[in-house]
Design a protein around this motif. Structure first.
Motif, mmCIF file in Angstrom:
data_model
loop_
_atom_site.group_PDB
_atom_site.id
_atom_site.type_symbol
_atom_site.label_atom_id
_atom_site.label_comp_id
_atom_site.label_asym_id
_atom_site.label_seq_id
_atom_site.Cartn_x
_atom_site.Cartn_y
_atom_site.Cartn_z
ATOM 1 N N SER A 119 0.829 -1.212 0.000
ATOM 2 C CA SER A 119 0.000 0.000 0.000
ATOM 3 C C SER A 119 0.862 1.260 0.000
ATOM 4 O O SER A 119 0.372 2.351 0.292
ATOM 5 N N SER A 188 -4.880 1.243 3.012
ATOM 6 C CA SER A 188 -4.645 -0.013 3.715
ATOM 7 C C SER A 188 -5.719 -0.997 3.275
ATOM 8 O O SER A 188 -6.905 -0.765 3.513
ATOM 9 N N LYS A 189 -5.294 -2.067 2.617
ATOM 10 C CA LYS A 189 -6.304 -3.015 2.124
ATOM 11 C C LYS A 189 -7.026 -3.688 3.288
ATOM 12 O O LYS A 189 -8.247 -3.741 3.320
ATOM 13 N N SER A 190 -6.268 -4.151 4.269
ATOM 14 C CA SER A 190 -6.902 -4.815 5.415
ATOM 15 C C SER A 190 -7.612 -3.789 6.295
ATOM 16 O O SER A 190 -8.587 -4.085 6.960
ATOM 17 N N THR A 193 -3.619 -2.261 9.563
ATOM 18 C CA THR A 193 -2.162 -2.288 9.739
ATOM 19 C C THR A 193 -1.736 -1.172 10.689
ATOM 20 O O THR A 193 -2.068 0.004 10.465
ATOM 21 N N GLN A 336 9.954 -6.420 -2.463
ATOM 22 C CA GLN A 336 8.785 -6.893 -1.716
ATOM 23 C C GLN A 336 8.039 -7.978 -2.504
ATOM 24 O O GLN A 336 7.628 -9.002 -1.952
HETATM 25 O O1 PA5 Z 1 1.473 -7.563 -0.135
HETATM 26 C C1 PA5 Z 1 0.813 -7.411 0.877
HETATM 27 O O2 PA5 Z 1 -0.370 -7.791 0.946
HETATM 28 C C2 PA5 Z 1 1.391 -6.717 2.108
HETATM 29 O O3 PA5 Z 1 2.691 -6.339 1.931
HETATM 30 C C3 PA5 Z 1 0.555 -5.492 2.450
HETATM 31 O O4 PA5 Z 1 0.529 -4.633 1.352
HETATM 32 C C4 PA5 Z 1 1.080 -4.730 3.678
HETATM 33 O O5 PA5 Z 1 1.230 -5.586 4.764
HETATM 34 C C5 PA5 Z 1 0.127 -3.605 4.048
HETATM 35 O O6 PA5 Z 1 -1.149 -4.122 4.271
HETATM 36 P P1 PA5 Z 1 -2.449 -3.247 4.246
HETATM 37 O O7 PA5 Z 1 -2.634 -2.696 2.897
HETATM 38 O O8 PA5 Z 1 -3.535 -4.199 4.607
HETATM 39 O O9 PA5 Z 1 -2.264 -2.167 5.269
#
Ligand code: PA5
Length: 486
Positions: A119, A188-190, A193, A336
């Motif tokens: 994100s 933030s997808k979840s 975080t 990553q």
């Molecule tokens: O690839 C992934 O899913 C992770 O690296 C997430 O992007 C990271 O942990 C951040 O998560 P989120 O977007 O839920 O805050």
């Protein structure tokens, strides 16, 4: 398929054995370290089947347990965005993104992008790669309505967040003046975080104080980007946002594959980038991936060569050598992608980004003469975007630079690249090139989509699920427990 002028290619042919008549001691050394043509040919057959499997996975509504999680939504997303935008205009997801970005640009002169991992890294790669290197320092007129951009929420560093708070406090004094207003994009997808949510609480509180708790501006200058469900979505509702005001990262797109969701596209649009060109580049790469034979398919070539190097030639370290300072963050993004997608079950290459020519003066020695555990992939930009900076004749020539009177940075960079390639190949260090004709939205779109697709193919070849990152959860669990215990 007709390739556009800006098509990127993967050049790995120097890793193949030369014709028999050119055989000598060096080629023998290379034969040990480099690829076998027969093995590559066999893998090319196998990889075509893996491609069909990955193409079929896109259609699965209810994937079998062994394929879960299955986040293949990123593959067709660029073209879907373009098609829907053509059909529905402002009512499409892309239309909405462009509208919100336009509003942020109109209302503010600074935008803070909060997010971490997937994100954060894609937006940072696009910013560093495609925006002026001194964007934030440029006068407003030269920035042509594009706000200054800051990234936070990607760490838990107290001093770093204090510095940004201090900057905002000192430069934003009157909320009635556009040039003194700031906005926030929280990604933030979840939605849960810690790094992102803590930073969001802090900057949101600042904004509420600055604009006033009942200011209409708050909802326009603070934009949440999140998954269909989760704490950030719930929090946004509590703050009075409608479903329409919150941008959604689709369920079937994983964080590190989310560059072409609002997580990457909204920041890109706010940065003044040509989002359509980015998507066109990515969608043309998907087409090449799905339609082209191995010989013309950079996704399959990159996946095959790198798979063989890691799995069969003991090259456990995968170096991405970017031959432009502007691509360092792209390297972090790829780090990553590889780490979280392939680093599973005790397997997977260790990614490492080097910026050339800078790191020739730091890691260069080890890479040239150290342990033979590396595969080098260069990212090379053929033509710089800006006019060459040349060396001028000097009255004093003690530095002996007058000999380069007609030469400039592109010549020096080209010579350093050729010199390095030669030196590595002469000592049988495997190296291949991802060639970008220029650095543009269109080529960045292609490159990022290419690397994501190649990573999925590689994961499937290795037998590890390229989606999901169960290992990351361990530190989060521990951290939350430690904070709870006081
Ligand atoms: O690839 C992934 O899913 C992770 O690296 C997430 O992007 C990271 O942990 C951040 O998560 P989120 O977007 O839920 O805050």
């Amino acid at each position: 398929m007709q390739l556009p002028d800006e098509a990127i290619t993967y050049q790995y042919q120097s890793l193949l054995p030369p014709p028999a008549e050119e055989w000598n001691l060096l080629t023998e050394a290379r034969a040990k370290q480099f690829l076998s043509a027969t093995r590559l040919k066999a893998l090319a057959q196998q990889i075509m089947q893996v491609r069909s499997q990955v193409a079929t996975e896109r259609e699965l509504q209810n994937p079998p347990p062994e394929l879960r999680p299955l986040d293949s939504g990123f593959i067709d997303l660029p073209q879907k965005h373009l098609d829907n935008h053509r059909r529905k205009g402002e009512a499409s997801d892309l239309g909405k993104i462009l509208k919100i970005a336009g509003k942020l640009k109109e209302l503010t002169d600074r935008v803070i992008i909060l997010g971490i991992g997937g994100s954060y890294l894609a937006a940072k790669a696009l910013y560093d790669g495609l925006v002026h290197s001194y964007h934030n320092e440029l006068p407003a007129k030269t920035r042509m309505g594009v706000p200054r951009i800051y990234f936070e929420g990607n760490n838990l560093d107290n001093d770093a967040i204090q510095d940004l708070l201090e900057l905002i406090e000192n430069s934003c004094v009157d909320p009635d003046i556009r040039d003194e207003r700031y906005g926030i994009i929280v990604v933030s997808k979840s939605g849960g975080t810690l790094e992102t949510s803590v930073a969001y609480r802090i900057f949101r509180n600042e904004a509420v104080k600055y604009y006033g708790p009942s200011s209409e501006l708050l909802k326009q200058v603070i934009v949440p980007v999140t998954g269909a469900t989760g704490k950030l979505r719930d929090l946004s509702k509590a703050h009075g946002y409608t479903e329409e005001d919150v941008l959604t990262i689709p369920d079937n797109v994983g964080g590190r594959y989310s560059v072409f969701t609002p997580a990457g596209l909204l920041p890109a649009a706010v940065m003044g980038l040509d989002v359509r060109a980015l998507l066109l580049g990515a969608s043309s790469m998907t087409r090449r991936f799905l339609e082209e034979p191995f010989e013309r398919n950079p996704v399959l070539q990159f996946a095959a060569v790198n798979y063989l190097m890691t799995e069969e030639h003991g090259k456990s370290i995968r170096v991405l050598g970017v031959w432009s300072k502007k691509l360092e963050a792209l390297g972090m993004w790829y780090d990553q992608l590889v780490s979280e997608s392939l680093g599973k079950l005790g397997r997977g290459p260790t990614p490492l980004t080097v910026v050339q020519t800078r790191d020739l003066h730091s890691r260069g020695q080890q890479h040239q003469e150290g342990s033979r555990d590396k595969m080098f992939n260069n990212v090379v930009i053929k033509t710089p975007r800006t006019p060459p900076v040349n060396v001028a004749m000097g009255e004093h020539n003690e530095d002996e630079l007058n000999q380069y009177n007609r030469k400039g940075y592109p010549d020096f960079m080209g010579a350093a690249y050729r010199g390095t390639t030669q030196a590595y190949l002469d000592t049988a260090r495997p190296m291949a090139d991802l060639v970008m004709p220029v650095l543009s939205e269109h080529t960045m779109g292609q490159l990022m989509q290419m690397l994501m697709l190649a990573t999925v193919i590689e994961g499937r070849l290795m037998g590890v699920n390229p989606y999901g990152q169960p290992g990351v959860e361990a530190y989060k669990r521990n951290m939350k427990q430690i904070l709870k215990n006081g």
